[in-house]
Write a protein that holds these residues in place. Structure first.
Motif, mmCIF file in Angstrom:
data_model
loop_
_atom_site.group_PDB
_atom_site.id
_atom_site.type_symbol
_atom_site.label_atom_id
_atom_site.label_comp_id
_atom_site.label_asym_id
_atom_site.label_seq_id
_atom_site.Cartn_x
_atom_site.Cartn_y
_atom_site.Cartn_z
ATOM 1 N N MET A 12 58.537 11.006 33.138
ATOM 2 C CA MET A 12 57.992 12.299 32.736
ATOM 3 C C MET A 12 57.214 12.972 33.856
ATOM 4 N N ILE A 13 56.701 12.195 34.812
ATOM 5 C CA ILE A 13 55.857 12.760 35.868
ATOM 6 C C ILE A 13 56.628 13.740 36.752
ATOM 7 N N GLY A 18 58.079 19.257 38.395
ATOM 8 C CA GLY A 18 59.141 20.227 38.663
ATOM 9 C C GLY A 18 59.094 21.419 37.727
ATOM 10 N N THR A 19 58.818 21.171 36.449
ATOM 11 C CA THR A 19 58.788 22.264 35.473
ATOM 12 C C THR A 19 57.611 23.195 35.731
ATOM 13 N N VAL A 276 50.853 30.479 32.843
ATOM 14 C CA VAL A 276 51.109 29.153 33.401
ATOM 15 C C VAL A 276 50.334 28.086 32.631
ATOM 16 N N GLY A 277 49.114 28.388 32.236
ATOM 17 C CA GLY A 277 48.322 27.411 31.494
ATOM 18 C C GLY A 277 48.927 27.064 30.154
ATOM 19 N N PHE A 278 49.327 28.075 29.393
ATOM 20 C CA PHE A 278 49.923 27.825 28.087
ATOM 21 C C PHE A 278 51.274 27.120 28.211
ATOM 22 N N VAL A 279 52.081 27.546 29.180
ATOM 23 C CA VAL A 279 53.384 26.909 29.359
ATOM 24 C C VAL A 279 53.216 25.462 29.808
ATOM 25 N N THR A 280 52.207 25.174 30.595
ATOM 26 C CA THR A 280 51.950 23.791 31.025
ATOM 27 C C THR A 280 51.688 22.896 29.822
ATOM 28 N N ILE A 281 50.881 23.360 28.885
ATOM 29 C CA ILE A 281 50.623 22.574 27.678
ATOM 30 C C ILE A 281 51.889 22.420 26.843
ATOM 31 N N LEU A 282 52.704 23.478 26.776
ATOM 32 C CA LEU A 282 53.961 23.398 26.026
ATOM 33 C C LEU A 282 54.910 22.393 26.661
ATOM 34 N N VAL A 283 54.922 22.301 27.985
ATOM 35 C CA VAL A 283 55.750 21.299 28.662
ATOM 36 C C VAL A 283 55.299 19.896 28.284
#
Length: 307
Positions: A12-13, A18-19, A276-283
């Motif tokens: 997952m790392i 990458g995402t 970017v912050g919200f998408v990071t949590i969604l990832v």
């Protein structure tokens, strides 16, 4: 099992790195966040330079990404366009969207799997044909059409629900928005469950269990349903992240201030920190959901063993 979990976590790392890097580059390709903060008027050079310094935009892009990742590991997701920390926006938005997602997932599990099992066991009968046609219609109709129609009929014309969800976003207020959000996925779960039931009903282990004289209910629940749910669990597990991130339309229709609403505002204002912050949590949610799905496989199918 333990080694498998460790291996999956390690896998997952690089996916996470990458995402987040891809999202980071895409957001900054949308436009100039400095100009977005200044509004319609052009920023004077001194103000623009100060904003770029505060946002770490006066460094190369790769250094900006490393700086941002370092902030994330310290629990700092930056500051939104209105000066509010992104973590505060997350604290108010994610619980709302999480409740909405739970309601949608419950609709998928209860209605989708039930219809899939019933139609799979009654293949070719009128109930099967009706369900297939109904799910095809649901898949074909866009979410914004379904949302506005239900909002008008139930909220305006018949006054069954409030047209807009309150700021508290109680569970009872999220039933109709949750249904709207879940409809397309519910249709896919129904069709997937039906197909899996039809395929496994002809399997050797089902015929063997029936030949042994086991009750039909036990054959269906203990053998047929348990093995048929594996692809359904895969879909629902991956759909959790998709529902949380894809609720923009539903939340806009019913005025729900959740993740979708904040993402919409962030994209509209070119607020890179919020997006970017919200998408990071969604990832992270998506990766964890996929890990849990893989672990559930061993519970549903005892033939699956992880080294």
């Amino acid at each position: 099992m333990g080694r498998y979990v460790i291996r999956r976590v390690l896998q997952m790392i690089p996916v996470f790195i990458g995402t987040t890097m891809l999202i980071f580059l895409m957001v900054f390709a949308l436009g100039d966040p400095v100009q977005a903060r200044c509004g319609d008027r052009a920023c004077d050079p001194a103000t623009a330079a100060q904003i770029r310094h505060d946002l770490y935009l006066d460094h190369p892009l790769w250094q900006q990404y490393l700086h941002y990742m370092g902030q994330i590991f310290r629990g700092d997701f930056g500051v939104a366009w209105n000066g509010q920390p992104v973590t505060e926006l997350m604290a108010t938005a994610f619980p709302v969207t999480l409740r909405l997602t739970v309601v949608a997932i419950l609709f998928e599990i209860v209605i989708g799997i039930t219809l899939g099992v019933l139609t799979g066991l009654r293949r070719g009968r009128p109930v099967d044909t009706a369900a297939l046609l109904g799910t095809l219609v649901v898949i074909s109709v866009p979410t914004f059409v379904t949302g506005y129609v239900l909002q008008y009929l139930l909220g305006v014309k018949w006054n069954v629900i409030a047209p807009s969800v309150s700021s508290q976003a109680r569970i009872d207020e999220l039933i109709v928005p949750g249904l709207v959000l879940a409809l397309t996925s519910l249709a896919y779960v129904t069709r997937l469950s039906r197909t899996s039931i039809v395929e496994n009903a002809r399997a050797d282990y089902v015929r063997t269990a029936t030949a042994k004289g086991l009750p039909r209910r036990r054959v269906i629940v203990r053998h047929l349903l348990r093995n048929s749910l594996i692809p359904v669990v895969t879909f629902i597990g991956t759909d959790i992240g998709a529902l949380m991130g894809g609720a923009i339309v539903t939340e806009r229709i019913f005025n729900i201030h959740g993740v979708g609403y904040q993402l919409y505002q962030g994209i509209l204002r070119l607020d890179s920190a919020t997006v970017v912050g919200f998408v990071t949590i969604l990832v992270i949610v998506f990766l964890v959901a996929n890990l849990l799905v893989d672990l559930v496989y061993a519970v549903l199918d005892p033939r699956i063993r992880y080294a």
